[in-house]
Write an enzyme that holds these catalytic residues in place. Structure first.
Site, PDB file in Angstrom:
ATOM      1  N   LYS A 130    -118.301 -62.817 -27.731  1.00  0.00           N
ATOM      2  CA  LYS A 130    -117.053 -63.585 -27.783  1.00  0.00           C
ATOM      3  C   LYS A 130    -115.945 -62.584 -28.106  1.00  0.00           C
ATOM      4  O   LYS A 130    -115.595 -62.386 -29.263  1.00  0.00           O
ATOM      5  CB  LYS A 130    -117.164 -64.678 -28.844  1.00  0.00           C
ATOM      6  CG  LYS A 130    -116.156 -65.816 -28.678  1.00  0.00           C
ATOM      7  CD  LYS A 130    -114.772 -65.423 -29.143  1.00  0.00           C
ATOM      8  CE  LYS A 130    -113.813 -66.592 -29.095  1.00  0.00           C
ATOM      9  NZ  LYS A 130    -112.435 -66.212 -29.463  1.00  0.00           N
TER      10      LYS A 130
ATOM     11  N   ASP B 181    -119.613 -47.308 -32.704  1.00  0.00           N
ATOM     12  CA  ASP B 181    -118.977 -46.317 -31.826  1.00  0.00           C
ATOM     13  C   ASP B 181    -118.567 -45.060 -32.577  1.00  0.00           C
ATOM     14  O   ASP B 181    -118.584 -43.958 -32.022  1.00  0.00           O
ATOM     15  CB  ASP B 181    -117.758 -46.939 -31.140  1.00  0.00           C
ATOM     16  CG  ASP B 181    -118.140 -47.861 -29.997  1.00  0.00           C
ATOM     17  OD1 ASP B 181    -119.352 -48.000 -29.735  1.00  0.00           O
ATOM     18  OD2 ASP B 181    -117.243 -48.455 -29.375  1.00  0.00           O
TER      19      ASP B 181
ATOM     20  N   SER C  17    -117.274 -62.449 -32.124  1.00  0.00           N
ATOM     21  CA  SER C  17    -115.854 -62.198 -32.342  1.00  0.00           C
ATOM     22  C   SER C  17    -115.608 -61.114 -33.403  1.00  0.00           C
ATOM     23  O   SER C  17    -115.907 -59.952 -33.188  1.00  0.00           O
ATOM     24  CB  SER C  17    -115.167 -63.516 -32.712  1.00  0.00           C
ATOM     25  OG  SER C  17    -113.767 -63.393 -32.701  1.00  0.00           O
TER      26      SER C  17
END
Length: 737
Positions: free
Chosen positions: A623, A609, A598
């Site tokens: 998740k 990224d 999460s």
């Protein structure tokens, strides 16, 4: 110098690039400019290999570059890399021993006729194998799995839920992408949960039977290990058993209707009342077909009565799922009334049980994270989201003998002020035995209203017993930890002082986490820190704004995360980073593993990224679903509903669906750890995290070659060791980020 310009230099020097021989030839044939270009090319290739964890290739390339240039920095990097590889290979050698032992155990169990335990050994071997995909395809493994499928089905048929769960879990461990095994484990877990709620006596008998079976397997494997601790008998403490009547108190039809209406209208993908009704009916069918509930609900012992209810459920399901059926709130209510009427005419279960199990079954067709927080659980749920609680301030765990052990008292808490220490045992809670009590049960018993009291009977390691009557108080739980604990609430964050590498471990994401991380980073800067390791391993997540605020501390611009439904509709504006004079610019590595979930995945994914950090470890949990809370039945209960999924800046969805191949965050440098390695690291980590009120020394016995627990932990943790190595190399000039 770019690759094209380097090639031109080499051609001008009259060199043949393809098929070059030993490195010594270069120094004789190349002119200085060409040799410099060659060294730079080797360094570039070495650093590229290091960025993806190709340590052998990196070592080879650095050795070539160092031989040609005599650069002391390269020699230093080569030495660091060799040290790490030595530790890594030692770990792999231990891993090979564990693998061989697991394969040997499998053969012993098969020869002893204990087939249901052979797959346990195969699953263990899989964890220790260096190539898990190749392992799963080996013929002997395929044969074991084929036989295990048959054994698991037979265990289900005879209602041996413990064996079935173990077998399906082992199959899932070997084939983690196979959704069938996860689905089977979920189904069996539901039946075990039913026994835990409604028939704990039966569950205790099931556990005891399983313990006897495990003793037989242990006796086979430990025949040559007489010092091995035997399997403990299972014992449930009647004082702490779950009271299903209390747990279901306040469950109403109104809650069911509200919950399912919100689910139909707000779930992240299109769903319908017929789909939810079918799931609810399946939940009731599971209830009445689970053997072992007859003592609590005598009518379930009558097969004819069960069949009569099942038949009427089939009728309601047929009508509910017919084309055009169940389009409105009123129609759903009518279907529920039919189910309640059928129940009253047949099995005569309490209405609360029917409503509770129907709702759980209905929501289970959506995802594991959508569920109702029933009235009984609302106070505990609210408490779990606040980052603080009312209690006495001890971290506890079950020890090998079934008692509760104090892992560590918390700073400035009633427990530490009273003198309760790490390694003490909790023998009784308010005069009731704590043996066999789960940590969740203990937490409920020990926590309570602020200013109220609880009495703990504590046994110190020397055997002394003492009653402590403690006054419950508000306990603030810090989510950030450092490398070593100096005193109450004070951490040393420097994992490598000489190189200037700081270490911040975030255990979860609470309202205060962003401020705690900011304070830790300031501490590292004040300690002349030059790089940072952010450890998010085993961090289950928490608050979204905590995750985005922490990611923003490392980023100056760009998207952090966005949320979208299954039909690609944004459910809220994307969250972007903002420039700040306090933004952290020092090199960063984030540690993750399969238990990072999460919010942990949002932070690590955003930093990856944007190429702001290297990610080291194992693929994260996956998740990536967003849950919102909806009050139901005039705020008496809550619905936690998945309304969208998280998407990283790259556009990748974090969430792992049943059929997902890609999910979570993939590390740049993949280094997996075996269960044994993780246990050893966690044990060392806990020893170093313990807060002690007196100068009690940690165990002084250290393995050969180590002078401190810190040194031992760093050497025992290949993921952390890789992070330190990568940052040391970067600080010496390697462009890794």
């Amino acid at each position: 110098m770019g690759k094209r310009s380097r090639l031109m230099v080499w051609v001008a020097a009259g060199l043949v690039i393809a098929g070059m021989g030993a490195t010594g030839t270069y120094a004789q044939q190349e002119n200085p400019a060409a040799q410099l270009a060659r060294v730079e090319d080797l360094k570039f290739a070495a650093f590229q290999a290091l960025k993806v964890g190709q340590f052998d290739r990196t070592s080879e390339l650095l050795a070539q570059a160092e031989t040609m240039s005599r650069d002391p920095a390269l020699a230093t990097m080569k030495t660091w890399l060799a040290d790490y590889q030595t530790r890594l290979k030692a770990g792999q050698a231990e891993r090979k021993k564990e693998y061989d032992e697991a394969v040997s155990n499998l053969k012993k169990l098969e020869e002893a006729g204990l087939e249901t335990y052979a797959i346990d050994a195969a699953a263990s071997a899989s964890q220790y194998s260096l190539d898990k995909d190749a392992f799963a395809k080996e013929q002997w493994v395929v044969d074991v799995m084929t036989r295990t499928r048959e054994l698991a089905a037979a265990a289900e048929q005879r209602s041996d839920w413990m064996t079935a769960r173990r077998l399906y879990s082992d199959l899932s461990a070997i084939e983690p992408i196979n959704a069938t095994w996860r689905s089977k484990v979920n189904d069996v877990n539901k039946r075990i949960t039913l026994l835990a709620i409604y028939s704990p006596d039966k569950l205790e008998a099931v556990y005891k039977s399983d313990a006897e079976s495990r003793k037989k397997a242990a006796a086979i494997l430990d025949a040559d290990k007489p010092t091995t601790k035997p399997v403990e008998d299972f014992e449930m403490n009647p004082d702490f058993r779950l009271d299903w009547k209390q747990m279901l108190q306040g469950v109403k039809l109104e809650m069911v209707r509200d919950a399912l209406t919100h689910a139909r209208d707000g779930y992240f993908r299109d769903t319908s009342y017929p789909e939810l009704a079918a799931g609810g009916i399946a939940g009731l069918q599971l209830l009445i077909s689970t053997n072992g509930l007859e003592n609590t609900f005598p009518s379930l012992a009558d097969a004819n009565v069960r069949k009569a209810f099942a038949d009427q459920l089939d009728v309601v399901k047929r009508d509910a799922t017919a084309a055009g059926a169940l389009k409105t709130y009123t129609q759903l209510s009518d279907a529920m009334q039919k189910i309640l009427k059928a129940n009253s005419e047949t099995v005569k279960l309490p209405d609360e049980v029917v409503l509770y199990e129907f709702t759980n079954g209905a929501l289970s067709v959506l995802d594991p994270f959508t569920n109702v927080i029933w009235p009984f659980d609302v106070p505990e749920f609210i408490k779990s989201t606040q980052g603080n609680f009312i209690g006495v301030g001890i971290q506890i765990a079950n020890d090998d003998d079934g008692f509760l052990k104090v892992v560590s008292p918390l700073p400035d808490s009633p427990a530490i002020k009273a003198g309760i220490l790490a390694d003490d045992r909790v023998i009784k809670i308010n005069g009731k035995s704590a043996k066999g009590v789960t940590t969740n049960q203990a937490v409920k018993a020990i926590t309570g209203r602020e200013g109220s009291q609880v009495t703990l009977t504590i046994q110190s390691p020397d055997g002394t017993l003492k009653d402590y009557t403690l006054t419950r108080a508000k306990i603030d739980v810090a989510s950030v930890k450092g490398w070593t604990q100096k005193s109450a609430g004070s951490w040393d964050y420097m994992v490598d002082q000489q190189s200037g590498i700081g270490y911040v471990r975030l255990t979860n994401f609470t309202r205060e986490s962003s401020h705690e991380v900011q304070a830790a980073i300031k501490n590292i800067k004040d300690s002349n820190g030059k790089a940072i390791i952010l450890d998010l391993r085993a961090n289950p997540g928490g608050l979204l704004n905590a995750a985005t605020d922490i990611a923003d501390q490392f980023l100056s611009d760009g998207n952090i995360v966005s949320t979208r439904t299954a039909s690609n509709i944004e459910t809220s504006p994307p969250i972007d980073a903002h420039a700040s004079r306090d933004d952290l610019t020092m090199p960063t590595i984030v540690l993750v593993n399969q238990y990072s979930a999460s919010a942990s995945e949002i932070v690590s994914g955003a930093l990856k990224d944007h190429k702001r950090a290297l990610i080291v470890g194992e693929r994260t949990f996956g998740k990536g679903s967003v849950q919102l809370l909806f009050p139901i039945a005039r705020n008496e209960a809550l619905l936690k509903l998945t309304t969208s999924h998280y998407y990283l800046p790259s556009g990748r969805c974090l969430h792992r669906e049943e059929d997902s191949v890609d999910w979570g965050v993939d590390p740049d440098v993949t280094i997996d750890m075996t269960p044994e390695e993780m246990r050893n690291v966690n044990k060392l980590r806990q020893e170093m995290d313990v807060l002690r009120t007196a100068p009690v020394m940690l165990p002084t016995t250290l393995p050969a070659g180590f002078t401190s627990r810190e040194q031992q932990l760093l050497a025992s943790d290949p993921q952390l060791g890789a992070a330190v190595l990568l940052l040391k190399v970067q600080l010496l000039g390697a462009p890794l980020m």
